[in-house]
Structure formats: C-alpha cells, structure tokens
Design an enzyme around this catalytic site. Structure first.
Site, PDB file in Angstrom:
ATOM      1  N   GLU A 431       0.836  -1.189   0.000  1.00  8.75           N
ATOM      2  CA  GLU A 431       0.000   0.000   0.000  1.00  8.75           C
ATOM      3  C   GLU A 431       0.882   1.254   0.000  1.00  8.75           C
ATOM      4  OE1 GLU A 431      -2.310   0.135   3.546  1.00  8.75           O
ATOM      5  OE2 GLU A 431      -3.087   2.144   3.187  1.00  8.75           O
ATOM      6  N   ASP A 504      -1.421  -1.355   5.665  1.00  5.04           N
ATOM      7  CA  ASP A 504      -1.330  -0.821   7.015  1.00  5.04           C
ATOM      8  C   ASP A 504      -2.335  -1.459   7.961  1.00  5.04           C
ATOM      9  OD1 ASP A 504       0.746   0.993   7.302  1.00  5.04           O
ATOM     10  OD2 ASP A 504      -0.312   2.482   6.067  1.00  5.04           O
ATOM     11  N   ASP A 508      -8.045   2.014   6.375  1.00  3.44           N
ATOM     12  CA  ASP A 508      -7.716   2.077   4.959  1.00  3.44           C
ATOM     13  C   ASP A 508      -7.010   0.805   4.491  1.00  3.44           C
ATOM     14  OD1 ASP A 508      -8.864   4.421   4.353  1.00  3.44           O
ATOM     15  OD2 ASP A 508      -7.019   5.633   4.423  1.00  3.44           O
TER      16      ASP A 508
END
Ligand code: 1YM
Length: 640
Positions: A431, A504, A508
C-alpha cells in the site's frame, strides 16, 4: 447397452437374460456399486411411479428410508397390472420384477416416457437386492409378491387382503444386497435434493421423503410445485437480484414430445442453465439446449434492432452476451430419447432442436412485445455484456502484449526479483509509494518482488471485467502474476509462490486488503484456492527498553510482553504509524524477513460461501461493508 435396450420390441418380452447377468456386471446397469449406485436404486423404482404420474394416474409419491436402511416407495397410481402375462405365463408384477427386458412396451396405451433404464429398472433393482416386497392395491384387493437373494421369487403374486374399492397404488420395498454394494447407508440429504428436483420437474406432483431410522418422530420433507420449472428458476434465483419480475415460462408439444422452458435474468454476470430430458440432467446439453440458445440469440438481436436499442453501427449480440445473468431450466419429455456422448449426458434427437427453437422463439418474442419494460432491461443487459466483451478483448490483448515484453520494468512499477524459479519467489503488493520504496530497499532482491499500489484499487464486485481491465493497477497485477485471466487463466504460469498483501494496520489498509481479495477471488480464484495468497502482519506496537526493540502485532501481545518484563525496567511503547513510516531495515525485520515475519494464509474453504460473503461485503449494499471494515479495522482477522 442403451441401444440394445431401446431396440427390443414387444415380441422380445421373454427371459432374454437372467437377473444373474445383472449381478455379474452391475456397473453396466447402474454405473457403480458405490454410494452413488446405492442411491440410484431408489430412483429406478421412483421412475416407475413418475411414469405413472406422467401418464396422468398418480398424484402422490412417498419415499421412506426404513430403520434397516431398506427403502419403501409408495404411489397412488393404477397399481402394476396383476393379470397373468400372456408371454411369460406369470403375473405381470412378477414379470416386471424378474424379466430383464420387460417394461417399456408393457401395458400399452397412455403417455410413457422413460429415462435411465427404459423400463428394466424394477428387475435390475430386484437383481441387486437382498429382498424386494411388492404390494399392489387394486379392485378392492391387496396383492403381494416377494423376491429374495437377487430376485428369486419366494412368494408369487397372491391376494393378501382387501382394501377400499377405490384405492389403487403400488408399494415397493427393497433392501440393497450388501454383497453387491460397498455401503448400505442411505443419505437423507442426497435423496432430498433429487426428490425436490423431481418435484420441480413434474408440476403438481407431490413427493414426500421421510427418514424412519431415528427414533425421533420425523415428518420428513414434502415437495409439490404447481408452477413446476418456473418455481425451480425462482428457487435458483432466491439469493440473487432478478432484473425483471416475471419468470418467463414457455411450453409446447409435438408428436408426443413435450418441451418446456422457464427463465429469468438476474443482476449477476454468470449464467445457470440446466437442461433435462425425462427428468434426467443432460449435463452436456444437446439438441433441446441448442434450439433454445439459437432462438434466444436470434430473438434478442431482432427485437433490439427493431426497437432501435441496437443501432446499425453496433455489433450483433452473441450467445455469450445474451446469457449473462440468465437462470434457465429446459425440460423435455421424450418417448424415445437418444442419449449420446461418453456419459450419455447429451440429447441427440435432431427433431427436438426445431421444436425447442419454435416453442421458444414464438413465446419469447411474444413476451418481449407484451412486456416492453422487461424487454428493454434484458436487451440493455446483453448490450452491456457485449460492450464489456469487446473492451475486455482489447484489454486482454494489451496485457498479453505487455507480458510478452520484459516484465522486469513494465509500467515502471513492479520491482521484480532476480530469481526466475516461481517456487521460491514472492511478490509483495504494498500500500502506497513510500512503503513501496522502503520495501524495495528492505527486500531480498533475489526472491522478493515489490509492487506498490497507489491509493485504492477498483472494486471489481461492482465492475465488469472491461472496467476492471481499464484500471492501471489491476492490469499491472494481472501482468505481474503471469497467469492471465478468465478463459485464458493458467495456474501453472503463476510467477510467484507467495502473493503477500502488505497493507497498514488501519481502516484504509483493511479496505485495500478486502478490495485485493475480491479481485483475486473474482479473477484468480484458483490462486486463492491453491493457498498462494497471504496477508503480511506488520506490528502495531514497538516496545523499547535499553538496547532492546520488540515489535508486537496487537494489544494482547503488548500487554503480555510488558507483564513479562522485569519490574523495574523503565520501557517505552511506540504505536507504529504505518508501513510508510518504517525505514527499510525496520520493514524488513518486522514484516518481510522470512525468518522473523508473521504471515497469515488466506484460504477459501468453501468457494460458494466465500462468494456469498464477497457479494454481501462488496455489493451494492453499503451498510454490511462498512460494518465489516469497522469490525476488521484492528487488523485482527479476516475470515472469508
Ligand atoms: C413404487 C413403484 O411401479 N408404479 C406403477 C408401475 C406400473 C404401473 C402403475 C402401470 C403401468 C401401466 C399400466 C402401463 C407399471 N406397469 C408396468 C407394466 N411404483 C410403480 N404404477 N398399469 C399400471 O404402463 O401401461 C410396468 S411398471 F409393464 F406392467 F405395465
């Protein structure tokens, strides 16, 4: 064998072959002697009751699993004829149960279709049973015959009592011979699924199934559908979203062949088309299916052109376009079906193609004219599918061309590994660009490839393949994996043994992970099923004391670690902020190094359950998705 059975005539009804032949080669008659063959016996007997229902004389059929795993089948038809049969000199009941080639042309008159063993089923069941008991109710009398040890008559048909003058029917009980079958135990669910299907396929006929093996009083399951295959379609679409209300049901008959079809489109992209001949699933299609498919494509195209929904410049709709999201049942009842192919799963009778085409095209065209709203929705769905097909082809060509090039640096994004042997290679899908940067520096460049993702990828549950393929991130993933997608998918071409999603430990991150898994599940399902997909587990906390640095995955681990420390250790807890904030060394140590990292394997135990979960999660409904993401925001678990 099929041929041989179909080419006898009435004069051949004599003892052509003893039941001994059936016992010697049971596979020739019932396929297998495993659990499947055991259940097959039930349907051979039930078939005779269904034939009687098709002839218009039977309304109720009952199937009972008895305490000793014997089976009883009851019907309220006319009852098997009891008279002495002129050809055999014994009662017709006994003839039907002991003469292999009896049946089919027996009795004469009435409408008679048969699948499977074409009338020899009763004698085959008898040959393979430890005992069989037959009772016939007719003319105010109860008759009984009994056979033991592979069909030997131990009680010729005898009057054993009286019954109400108007009661008619047949009751057959049998116990499969344990010398023949590998197993003796009947499975209720297996019988239930087929019983329900037979009820759908024979409208108005009531079929009841009961299990008497347990001492608890079971009422069993009863199935009766006045709407027949229409209700079957409704049942198959029960957890889908139909795009028009009506279930289209068309029916026709010619020369004793009955042809029926029911259909309804749903909002999905796959089709469920099932066809049957004389209640037998024709897995490999055949002329009945061909007639319908041909007519469906033709009628939708002509309607779309006539109404100008499809313009001159537009490409014609293909068979694939018009079946997207289609749920359809085709049922044909044929007095003389020709089953073809290796597994006899294909209808060969050529006259049926025309009948199917005629019945379907007339009825469907009329439906479109009378239901313009539904018609427009159906045509537009096919046109969207068509556009998707054209675009997907272009996009596939694009990715294919790319994969022919040196993949090391395509798009400037993938940092590939040096090793070429997929069995020791891994790819991290990371990410964000900054985490991607650290990962590139911190990796083992021999075996670890890094693919950074910018922001969120497209939700493929909501998008068709064309839109998905127009997404840069998705195209890169497809090319990196090397397997291709859709009909071109080839697992053996997978370029990495482990695909590791590294996001993470926040909302998100969870969201991106779910999006990626949806993509994998939809486009690369075999990769998930083969256990190639993993989630990296970056730590949530860092505990520093003295020169020691300890990373932990969650609060529980943190608390346990602190509790384990010496009482007077003065320690510091840092909450890890994100992958992007770790330097290369940290990232390597905590998340990537094969010796210290923690990976969680993503499994799909039950593809169907997973599909449902994904639909719920990723579909139109926002609330369940939001809830899911919130519940999983701690990064603790993701069970598909
Ligand atoms: C539980 C099993 O076998 N029912 C059954 C079988 C027959 C008839 C009625 C029947 C058929 C006909 C005329 C006909 C059969 N008859 C024959 C044969 N239930 C069960 N119910 N009268 C009654 O086909 O014309 C074979 S099966 F050949 F004797 F007519």
């Amino acid at each position: 064998m099929e041929k041989e059975l179909q080419h006898y005539d009435a004069s051949d009804i004599q003892v052509l072959e003893g039941l001994e032949a059936v016992r010697k080669r049971p596979g020739m008659y019932i396929g297998t002697t495993d659990v499947k063959g055991l259940h097959h016996l039930v349907w051979e007997i039930v078939d005779n009751s269904i034939d009687e229902a098709l002839a218009g004389f039977c309304k109720n059929i009952e199937i009972i699993i008895n305490k000793d795993n014997s089976i009883t089948v009851k019907d309220d038809g006319r009852g098997i004829p009891t008279e002495i049969h002129p050809k055999t000199g014994i009662s017709t009941v006994e003839t039907v149960y002991t003469v292999l080639h009896a049946g089919g042309k027996f009795g004469g008159g009435g409408y008679k279709v048969s699948g499977g063993l074409h009338g020899v089923g009763a004698s085959v069941v008898n040959a393979l049973s430890f005992w069989v008991n037959v009772n016939v109710y007719k003319n105010g009398k109860i008759y009984e015959a009994r056979f033991e040890h592979g069909g030997k008559t131990v009680k010729k048909l005898t009057e054993v009592g009286t019954c109400e003058a108007n009661r008619t029917g047949t009751i057959v009980s049998f116990k499969p011979d344990p010398d023949i079958f590998d197993t003796e135990i009947y499975d209720y669910e297996t019988l239930k699924v087929r019983t329900r299907e037979l009820a759908f396929l024979n409208k108005g006929l009531k079929l009841t199934l009961r299990d008497d093996r347990d001492n608890i009083d079971t009422t069993g399951d009863s199935f009766c559908y006045e709407g027949g295959i229409s209700e079957y379609v409704k049942y198959l679409n029960r957890s889908k979203q139909p795009i028009h209300n009506e279930i289209i049901h068309l029916e026709g008959e010619e020369d004793g062949v009955i042809f029926e079809v029911a259909m309804q489109y749903n909002s999905g992209y796959t089709d469920s088309i099932y066809s049957f001949v004389n209640n037998i699933n024709t897995h490999d299609g055949g002329t009945h299916e061909e007639g319908v498919r041909r007519a469906l494509t033709r009628i939708i195209n002509s309607y779309a052109k006539k109404t100008n929904i499809l313009k001159e410049k537009d490409e014609s709709l293909t068979g694939d376009d018009v079946k997207e999201g289609l749920t359809m049942i085709i049922s044909c009842k044929h007095p003389n079906p020709q089953f073809e192919g290796q597994t006899k799963g294909r209808l060969g009778n050529s006259e049926v193609r025309k009948l199917a085409d005629n019945v379907f095209s007339k009825g469907f065209e009329r439906f479109l004219l009378e239901n313009p709203d539904a018609a427009r929705i159906i045509v537009e769905k096919a046109m969207t599918a068509s556009r998707a097909r054209v675009a997907a082809k272009k996009a596939r060509e694009l990715t294919r061309r790319k994969s022919d090039l040196d993949v090391v640096n395509f798009g400037g994004k993938l940092e590939d590994c040096k090793e070429k042997d997929p069995s020791i290679c891994e790819i991290f899908i990371v990410e964000g660009d900054s985490a991607g940067g650290s990962a590139v520096k911190g990796r083992d460049s021999m075996t670890q490839a890094i693919l950074p993702l910018r922001g969120k990828i497209l939700n493929v549950e909501k998008a068709r393949i064309d839109k998905a393929l127009s997404n840069e991130e998705i195209r890169t993933i497809i090319t990196a994996f090397g397997t291709g997608i859709g009909s071109e998918f080839d697992l053996s071409k997978l370029r990495y043994n482990k695909i590791i999603i590294m996001t993470d430990a926040d909302v998100d991150g969870s969201h991106i992970r779910v999006l990626l898994l949806t993509l994998f599940y939809r486009f690369f399902r075999p990769i998930v099923e083969a256990g190639h997909v993993y989630a990296a587990q970056p730590p949530l906390f860092c505990i520093k004391h003295g020169k020691t640095i300890k990373y932990v995955l969650n609060e529980e681990e943190r608390d346990n670690y602190i509790a384990s420390l010496n009482e007077n250790t003065k320690y510091e807890i840092l909450r890890m902020k994100g992958l992007g904030e770790m330097d290369a060394e940290e990232l390597n140590e905590t998340t990537m190094d094969i010796n210290t990292r923690v990976l969680r394997k993503i499994t799909v135990d039950d593809a169907i359950a997973a599909d449902a979960a994904f639909s719920k999660l990723m579909g139109e409904e926002v609330e369940p998705r939001r809830q899911f993401i919130e519940e999983n925001a701690t990064y603790s678990d993701l069970d598909i």
